[in-house]
Design a protein around this motif. Structure first.
Motif, short mmCIF file in Angstrom:
data_model
loop_
_atom_site.label_atom_id
_atom_site.label_comp_id
_atom_site.label_asym_id
_atom_site.label_seq_id
_atom_site.Cartn_x
_atom_site.Cartn_y
_atom_site.Cartn_z
N LEU A 51 -20.84 -42.91 7.39
CA LEU A 51 -21.91 -42.18 7.65
C LEU A 51 -23.20 -42.98 7.54
O LEU A 51 -23.33 -43.58 6.62
CB LEU A 51 -21.97 -40.85 7.06
N ALA A 61 -22.43 -40.99 12.79
CA ALA A 61 -20.85 -41.36 12.45
C ALA A 61 -20.61 -42.92 12.98
O ALA A 61 -20.42 -42.48 14.22
CB ALA A 61 -19.90 -40.55 12.69
N ASP A 73 -19.78 -35.45 9.71
CA ASP A 73 -21.05 -36.07 9.51
C ASP A 73 -22.05 -35.41 10.41
O ASP A 73 -23.21 -35.26 9.90
CB ASP A 73 -20.59 -37.42 10.19
N ASP A 136 -17.15 -42.25 3.40
CA ASP A 136 -16.72 -40.63 3.32
C ASP A 136 -15.35 -40.67 3.45
O ASP A 136 -14.62 -41.44 4.12
CB ASP A 136 -17.29 -39.85 4.73
#
Length: 177
Positions: A51, A61, A73, A136
């Motif tokens: 992200l 993203a 995101d 992430d």
């Protein structure tokens, strides 16, 4: 091969990951490789992404392994909150054990549950004046991302940050968007 309990195997794998990630690639290829390696090697990680937070809190993203990541995101950017959004901005890691009971991000948590996120982690990858980024990591099931998973993922994120620095060839990171 996925690891959580066998630290020796993971240490060997991290060495292999470092060698893999340092291979000459474009920045986009490096980011995509990082997310795929995260899913392939980190226990409990079903989906991964990178992200990017731009000035004005605009979120992109820039690499993802699934639509779940892209949806997460987008939700974090639209709502201005979430574990990965905050990890990018604050330079720390966040772990959500069970999204069903998460209270730190009251607007994001319901959106995450709708996307099918059971647990997640976020780690800052870099902080530049014009962009911040986080790795992430997502699990579809709660309680699959343990404290040990978080430690190992932090090590992975550190290697990923080095790979990103190498792929930019000493220039400032600017992902056009």
């Amino acid at each position: 091969m996925r690891f959580e309990e066998d630290i020796e195997k993971f240490a060997d794998t991290v060495t292999d990951l470092a060698r893999d990630l340092i291979a000459p690639r474009s920045l986009s290829e490096t980011l995509n490789r990082i997310t795929q390696l995260a899913v392939d090697t980190l226990a409990g990680c079903d989906h991964a992404g990178v992200l990017l937070v731009r000035p004005g809190r605009r979120v992109e993203a820039v690499a993802s392994t699934s639509q779940l990541v892209e949806g997460s995101d987008k939700a974090q950017g639209d709502l201005g909150e979430g574990p990965c959004f905050d990890a990018a901005r604050e330079g720390r890691s966040y772990r959500v054990v069970d999204m069903r009971t998460e209270t730190r991000w009251p607007r994001y948590a319901p959106a995450a549950r709708e996307l099918g996120i059971g647990a997640m982690m976020g780690f800052q990858l870099f902080a530049e004046p014009d962009s911040l980024a986080a790795l992430d990591l997502y699990s579809e099931e709660p309680y699959t991302l343990t404290p040990k998973s978080q430690q190992l993922a932090w090590l992975f994120a550190s290697h990923a940050a080095v790979a990103i620095a190498g792929s930019r060839g000493g220039d400032e990171l600017r992902i056009e968007g």
